[in-house]
Scaffold this motif. Structure first.
Motif, PDB file in Angstrom:
ATOM      1  N   ILE A  58       0.834  -1.209   0.000  1.00 30.92           N
ATOM      2  CA  ILE A  58       0.000   0.000   0.000  1.00 30.92           C
ATOM      3  C   ILE A  58       0.865   1.255   0.000  1.00 30.92           C
ATOM      4  CG2 ILE A  58      -1.631   1.354   1.397  1.00 30.92           C
ATOM      5  CD1 ILE A  58      -3.074  -1.211   2.075  1.00 30.92           C
ATOM      6  N   THR A  59       1.967   1.253   0.757  1.00 31.89           N
ATOM      7  CA  THR A  59       2.803   2.465   0.768  1.00 31.89           C
ATOM      8  C   THR A  59       3.514   2.629  -0.578  1.00 31.89           C
ATOM      9  OG1 THR A  59       4.477   1.169   1.906  1.00 31.89           O
ATOM     10  CG2 THR A  59       3.167   2.620   3.251  1.00 31.89           C
ATOM     11  N   LYS A  60       3.789   1.512  -1.274  1.00 33.10           N
ATOM     12  CA  LYS A  60       4.458   1.635  -2.592  1.00 33.10           C
ATOM     13  C   LYS A  60       3.510   2.338  -3.563  1.00 33.10           C
ATOM     14  CE  LYS A  60       5.646  -2.316  -4.617  1.00 33.10           C
ATOM     15  NZ  LYS A  60       4.736  -2.344  -5.773  1.00 33.10           N
ATOM     16  N   ILE A  61       2.228   2.005  -3.476  1.00 33.82           N
ATOM     17  CA  ILE A  61       1.230   2.655  -4.345  1.00 33.82           C
ATOM     18  C   ILE A  61       1.223   4.162  -4.060  1.00 33.82           C
ATOM     19  CG2 ILE A  61      -1.245   2.872  -4.798  1.00 33.82           C
ATOM     20  CD1 ILE A  61      -1.483  -0.131  -4.184  1.00 33.82           C
ATOM     21  N   ALA A  62       1.266   4.502  -2.741  1.00 32.37           N
ATOM     22  CA  ALA A  62       1.220   5.917  -2.371  1.00 32.37           C
ATOM     23  C   ALA A  62       2.432   6.655  -2.930  1.00 32.37           C
ATOM     24  CB  ALA A  62       1.176   6.058  -0.859  1.00 32.37           C
ATOM     25  N   LYS A  63       3.575   5.935  -3.060  1.00 33.46           N
ATOM     26  CA  LYS A  63       4.806   6.600  -3.502  1.00 33.46           C
ATOM     27  C   LYS A  63       4.682   7.075  -4.959  1.00 33.46           C
ATOM     28  CE  LYS A  63       9.810   6.119  -3.011  1.00 33.46           C
ATOM     29  NZ  LYS A  63       9.879   7.456  -2.353  1.00 33.46           N
ATOM     30  N   THR A  64       3.784   6.446  -5.718  1.00 33.61           N
ATOM     31  CA  THR A  64       3.665   6.814  -7.141  1.00 33.61           C
ATOM     32  C   THR A  64       2.767   8.048  -7.317  1.00 33.61           C
ATOM     33  OG1 THR A  64       1.675   5.476  -7.407  1.00 33.61           O
ATOM     34  CG2 THR A  64       3.785   4.371  -7.791  1.00 33.61           C
ATOM     35  N   TYR A  65       2.145   8.495  -6.223  1.00 25.14           N
ATOM     36  CA  TYR A  65       1.171   9.582  -6.346  1.00 25.14           C
ATOM     37  C   TYR A  65       1.833  10.927  -6.696  1.00 25.14           C
ATOM     38  CZ  TYR A  65      -2.502  12.890  -5.450  1.00 25.14           C
ATOM     39  OH  TYR A  65      -3.415  13.907  -5.594  1.00 25.14           O
ATOM     40  N   LYS A  66       1.203  11.673  -7.622  1.00 23.06           N
ATOM     41  CA  LYS A  66       1.683  13.024  -7.964  1.00 23.06           C
ATOM     42  C   LYS A  66       0.491  13.984  -7.933  1.00 23.06           C
ATOM     43  CE  LYS A  66       6.078  12.209  -9.009  1.00 23.06           C
ATOM     44  NZ  LYS A  66       6.346  11.560  -7.688  1.00 23.06           N
ATOM     45  N   THR A  67       0.757  15.231  -7.639  1.00 26.43           N
ATOM     46  CA  THR A  67      -0.309  16.249  -7.581  1.00 26.43           C
ATOM     47  C   THR A  67      -1.179  16.194  -8.840  1.00 26.43           C
ATOM     48  OG1 THR A  67       1.163  17.711  -6.342  1.00 26.43           O
ATOM     49  CG2 THR A  67      -0.722  18.753  -7.405  1.00 26.43           C
ATOM     50  N   GLY A  68      -2.485  16.252  -8.632  1.00 21.75           N
ATOM     51  CA  GLY A  68      -3.401  16.280  -9.768  1.00 21.75           C
ATOM     52  C   GLY A  68      -3.938  14.912 -10.154  1.00 21.75           C
ATOM     53  N   MET A  69      -3.281  13.860  -9.667  1.00 21.34           N
ATOM     54  CA  MET A  69      -3.743  12.495  -9.992  1.00 21.34           C
ATOM     55  C   MET A  69      -4.934  12.161  -9.089  1.00 21.34           C
ATOM     56  SD  MET A  69      -0.453  10.051  -9.882  1.00 21.34           S
ATOM     57  CE  MET A  69       0.810  10.014 -11.126  1.00 21.34           C
ATOM     58  N   PRO A  70      -5.821  11.271  -9.558  1.00 18.59           N
ATOM     59  CA  PRO A  70      -6.798  10.713  -8.623  1.00 18.59           C
ATOM     60  C   PRO A  70      -6.042   9.812  -7.645  1.00 18.59           C
ATOM     61  CG  PRO A  70      -6.984   9.635 -10.763  1.00 18.59           C
ATOM     62  CD  PRO A  70      -5.979  10.736 -10.920  1.00 18.59           C
ATOM     63  N   ILE A  71      -6.542   9.715  -6.411  1.00 19.28           N
ATOM     64  CA  ILE A  71      -5.881   8.844  -5.429  1.00 19.28           C
ATOM     65  C   ILE A  71      -6.126   7.383  -5.812  1.00 19.28           C
ATOM     66  CG2 ILE A  71      -5.800   8.178  -2.993  1.00 19.28           C
ATOM     67  CD1 ILE A  71      -6.728  11.038  -2.318  1.00 19.28           C
ATOM     68  N   PRO A  72      -5.061   6.585  -5.888  1.00 17.03           N
ATOM     69  CA  PRO A  72      -5.235   5.183  -6.315  1.00 17.03           C
ATOM     70  C   PRO A  72      -6.267   4.441  -5.459  1.00 17.03           C
ATOM     71  CG  PRO A  72      -2.889   5.739  -6.136  1.00 17.03           C
ATOM     72  CD  PRO A  72      -3.643   6.890  -5.547  1.00 17.03           C
ATOM     73  N   HIS A  73      -7.087   3.659  -6.141  1.00 16.08           N
ATOM     74  CA  HIS A  73      -8.107   2.815  -5.496  1.00 16.08           C
ATOM     75  C   HIS A  73      -7.391   1.645  -4.824  1.00 16.08           C
ATOM     76  CE1 HIS A  73     -12.178   0.840  -5.477  1.00 16.08           C
ATOM     77  NE2 HIS A  73     -11.397  -0.211  -5.302  1.00 16.08           N
ATOM     78  N   ILE A  74      -7.758   1.346  -3.589  1.00 17.87           N
ATOM     79  CA  ILE A  74      -7.167   0.175  -2.916  1.00 17.87           C
ATOM     80  C   ILE A  74      -8.238  -0.898  -2.825  1.00 17.87           C
ATOM     81  CG2 ILE A  74      -6.146  -0.708  -0.774  1.00 17.87           C
ATOM     82  CD1 ILE A  74      -4.261   1.243  -2.013  1.00 17.87           C
ATOM     83  N   GLU A  75      -7.917  -2.093  -3.287  1.00 19.57           N
ATOM     84  CA  GLU A  75      -8.810  -3.248  -3.174  1.00 19.57           C
ATOM     85  C   GLU A  75      -8.609  -3.818  -1.764  1.00 19.57           C
ATOM     86  OE1 GLU A  75     -10.497  -3.477  -6.021  1.00 19.57           O
ATOM     87  OE2 GLU A  75     -11.842  -4.836  -4.918  1.00 19.57           O
ATOM     88  N   TYR A  76      -9.435  -3.371  -0.787  1.00 16.56           N
ATOM     89  CA  TYR A  76      -9.236  -3.867   0.583  1.00 16.56           C
ATOM     90  C   TYR A  76      -9.720  -5.313   0.695  1.00 16.56           C
ATOM     91  CZ  TYR A  76      -8.107   0.920   1.952  1.00 16.56           C
ATOM     92  OH  TYR A  76      -7.509   2.159   2.065  1.00 16.56           O
ATOM     93  N   THR A  77      -9.047  -6.064   1.561  1.00 21.35           N
ATOM     94  CA  THR A  77      -9.411  -7.475   1.731  1.00 21.35           C
ATOM     95  C   THR A  77     -10.612  -7.591   2.678  1.00 21.35           C
ATOM     96  OG1 THR A  77      -8.080  -7.774   3.727  1.00 21.35           O
ATOM     97  CG2 THR A  77      -6.949  -8.067   1.592  1.00 21.35           C
TER      98      THR A  77
END
Ligand SMILES: Cc1ccnc(-n2c(S)nc3sc(C)c(C)c3c2=O)c1
Ligand SMILES: [Fe+3]
Length: 324
Positions: A58-77
């Protein structure tokens, strides 16, 4: 009033770097203290390799985030959603008697607009868009613990850095660190309130280019308000701090009459020591968010920063005012 930055004006050499426009917040990503997978030995998930791998994912996904992007969807278990459900059901029983009116007003709107409910963890992107409509606040996924400076600087742009992972399923009512339950049940409802949004941004603006000592003072003020704040509402006192609203035990304790309650006076609060591993012995009571904002603005003029700032909402950028 003279806007610095035109015609070659420069700030004093010793001024710590601070973001001038929204996109500058992307530079925080490389500076995060730890990627959030090093868990303390006493962390409930420390010995659970599956949990640690999930945190890293989950933190790796957050690392790809840049201003203006939609926040990545997380498929929670299923298990993560059940942990959320336990926390949601337990805490919502206390909100009518312990949460401030601003929190209670917006909570049904979050149920309606952002699918708040015990079945599943709401997605940060949907919540961020809701907040944007309410107060201009947006969320940014954070991959670990930001420094107080970076975290407070974000508030100047009405940006709240939010975790996306959830606490370990073994202890649903305890977390030694912020998690998505803390953000969604504690912080988000208040950032939908205009006066609280103004108050929070005031702290952020005061933190831009502040000295390390002043950052610590502002972080302490943040702690005793946004995290552990109590407010007077009519003849009652209610909780508005996210750390209270997201902790069943401390929400009950803070209004129990056991802790000492003092008036919110920034200069005194800034000097107050606070434990973060047990309940606070002292809480500070704000008369209103407007009153608290004016006190913080006044306190900020006493800090040793030789310039002042203004937020330009049209350009989403900071203007330096040479108050000479
Ligand atoms: C100023 C600042 C900078 C970064 N994170 C925070 N921050 C926030 S917002 N919420 C929480 S809840 C909790 C149990 C902890 C430890 C914690 C925390 O550290 C505060
Ligand atoms: Fe928090």
């Amino acid at each position: 009033v003279h806007i610095v930055g035109t015609a070659g004006d420069t700030l004093p050499e010793s001024t710590p770097w601070f973001p001038r426009k929204m996109v500058d917040l992307d530079t925080f990503a490389d500076k995060v203290l730890e990627m959030g997978e090093e868990l303390d030995a006493d962390h409930p998930g420390a010995k659970d390799p599956v949990y640690r791998a999930r945190r890293a994912e989950i933190t790796k996904i957050a690392k790809t985030y840049k201003t203006g992007m939609p926040i990545p969807h997380i498929e929670y278990t299923k298990e993560e959603n059940e942990t959320w459900g336990a926390v949601f059901n337990k805490l919502t029983t206390m909100f009518p008697s312990h949460a401030c009116r601003e929190h209670q007003y917006v909570f049904p709107l979050l149920v309606q607009n952002c699918h708040y409910g015990p079945e599943a963890i709401p997605q940060l992107d949907s919540v961020s868009r809701f907040l944007k409509d309410c107060t201009g606040f947006t969320l940014r996924p954070v991959m670990g613990l930001l420094t107080s400076r970076d975290f407070l600087n974000g508030l100047a742009f009405r940006v709240f850095h939010s975790t996306q992972y959830i606490r370990h399923h073994s202890r649903p009512l305890y977390t030694p660190e912020p998690d998505v339950c803390h953000e969604l049940l504690g912080h988000v409802p208040l950032f939908a309130n205009p006066d609280f949004a103004d108050f929070s941004q005031e702290i952020g603006l005061a933190s831009l280019g502040a000295s390390d000592e002043d950052i610590e003072r502002l972080a302490t003020i943040y702690w005793f308000t946004v995290e552990f704040g109590i407010c007077r509402q009519g003849d009652k006192i209610r909780a508005y701090g996210a750390g209270l609203l997201s902790s069943f035990g401390e929400l009950e304790y803070c209004l129990s009459g056991k802790p000492e309650l003092r008036p919110f006076e920034p200069a005194k609060v800034a000097a107050q020591k606070y434990p973060i591993t047990e309940y606070q012995p002292v809480y500070f009571v704000a008369e209103s968010f407007k009153d608290a904002q004016m006190r913080v603005r006044e306190f900020a003029t006493s800090l040793d920063r030789p310039f002042s700032v203004r937020y330009n909402a049209y350009t989403e950028s900071i203007e330096i005012l040479d108050s000479k």
